[in-house]
Design an enzyme around this catalytic site. Sequence first.
Site, short mmCIF file in Angstrom:
data_model
loop_
_atom_site.label_atom_id
_atom_site.label_comp_id
_atom_site.label_asym_id
_atom_site.label_seq_id
_atom_site.Cartn_x
_atom_site.Cartn_y
_atom_site.Cartn_z
N ASN A 9 36.01 16.66 70.12
CA ASN A 9 34.72 15.78 70.74
C ASN A 9 34.36 16.27 71.99
O ASN A 9 35.20 16.53 73.00
CB ASN A 9 35.51 14.37 71.06
CG ASN A 9 34.51 13.43 71.66
OD1 ASN A 9 33.34 13.48 71.67
ND2 ASN A 9 34.94 12.37 72.40
N LYS A 11 32.01 15.16 73.77
CA LYS A 11 31.48 14.56 74.70
C LYS A 11 30.09 14.71 75.39
O LYS A 11 29.27 15.65 74.47
CB LYS A 11 32.41 14.14 76.01
CG LYS A 11 33.78 13.68 75.43
CD LYS A 11 34.74 13.33 76.32
CE LYS A 11 36.14 13.23 75.95
NZ LYS A 11 36.96 12.38 76.88
N HIS A 96 34.39 5.25 70.48
CA HIS A 96 35.32 6.11 71.44
C HIS A 96 35.34 5.08 72.61
O HIS A 96 34.48 4.43 72.99
CB HIS A 96 34.49 7.23 71.84
CG HIS A 96 35.28 8.09 72.46
ND1 HIS A 96 35.44 7.99 73.77
CD2 HIS A 96 36.07 9.13 72.23
CE1 HIS A 96 36.33 8.92 74.34
NE2 HIS A 96 36.90 9.64 73.32
N GLU A 98 35.00 5.73 75.63
CA GLU A 98 33.90 5.84 76.69
C GLU A 98 32.91 5.09 76.08
O GLU A 98 32.38 4.53 77.16
CB GLU A 98 33.69 7.20 76.87
CG GLU A 98 34.95 7.98 77.75
CD GLU A 98 35.08 9.36 77.35
OE1 GLU A 98 34.32 10.06 76.82
OE2 GLU A 98 36.17 9.86 77.64
N GLU A 168 43.85 6.37 70.33
CA GLU A 168 43.50 7.08 71.55
C GLU A 168 43.80 5.92 72.96
O GLU A 168 43.09 5.55 73.18
CB GLU A 168 42.03 7.55 71.74
CG GLU A 168 41.74 8.54 70.83
CD GLU A 168 40.74 9.68 71.24
OE1 GLU A 168 40.80 10.80 71.17
OE2 GLU A 168 39.53 8.95 71.77
N GLY A 174 41.69 12.23 78.83
CA GLY A 174 41.01 12.99 80.17
C GLY A 174 41.66 13.17 81.24
O GLY A 174 41.43 13.35 82.25
N SER A 213 44.47 13.85 75.73
CA SER A 213 45.17 15.11 76.57
C SER A 213 46.10 15.79 75.39
O SER A 213 47.03 16.29 75.94
CB SER A 213 46.12 14.66 77.70
OG SER A 213 45.00 13.94 78.46
C1 PEP Z 1 38.47 12.34 73.29
O1 PEP Z 1 37.54 12.62 74.08
O2 PEP Z 1 38.61 11.73 72.52
C2 PEP Z 1 39.97 12.71 74.33
C3 PEP Z 1 40.97 12.51 73.62
O3 PEP Z 1 39.68 13.38 75.30
P1 PEP Z 1 40.95 14.30 75.80
O4 PEP Z 1 41.38 15.27 74.77
O5 PEP Z 1 40.20 15.28 77.03
O6 PEP Z 1 42.05 13.42 76.62
#
Ligand code: PEP
Length: 251
Positions: A9, A11, A96, A98, A168, A174, A213
């Site tokens: 992803n 973003k 997501h 975000e 998630e 992040g 992460s």
């Molecule tokens: C994501 O954007 O779905 C995500 C899990 O980001 P990260 O791997 O940077 O934590």
Amino acid sequence: MRRKLLLGNWKMNKTVTEAKEFASAAAPLLELAKAHHVDIGIAPSFVALEAARKILPPDFIVSAQNVNEHDHGAYTGEVSIPMLKDIGIDWAIIGHSERREYNAETSLACNAKIKALLSAGMTPVYCLGESLATFEKGETKSFVAHQLEEGLRDLTPDEAKKVVIAYEPIWAIGTGKSATKDIAEDVIGFIRRSLRERFGAVAEDIRILYGGSVKPNNVREYMECPNVDGALVGGASLTLDSYEELLRGMI
Ligand code: PEP
């Protein structure tokens, strides 16, 4: 047997030029992935989707990060399913955290998008996960169950089978603070049991990813969990080296 899936992803990262460079260099990874029965894909920004789709082979997944559930109309700034299909895109990430946080997307709003995608023969990747406060109160499972119930409301088992779920935990996205593999397996196992209660045997076919992460140095741990079918990865999917290492950690 569920195929593993690695989905990057991006973003709001990478210009079209940068996306083209990545896609050109990433295309050969598909053969490695296929040889080990892993599906791979990236989710660039809307503006880079068409370029990435043109460069990458058809089996290399190119996914949108969102979509509007209406086919067309007065929805300024939005992108519709027919627009995506017209450029060969048939996957979209939905819900997501975000987008839930910055765009006030609810699970019921996600449900409308998921239904529209399924009607169009597309694959939704439905994201869910709890905040740190919810995790610390020990309410992860009830929170996630609610997101699951609303997001997949009114789907038939046949439709549910076509959805990919991504668990998630928000506190791991992040932040560099990943959930342990035991937490991931515990929650994802719970999600699969909930899917079985609602949709029956097809729950065994539904892919459930972990995200938060995931890095080259921890991806293998998650892949060893029986219910974890792959990873949705943000930061570590942005450079080709790291993306390739993630794939190698999954095979
Ligand atoms: C994501 O954007 O779905 C995500 C899990 O980001 P990260 O791997 O940077 O934590």
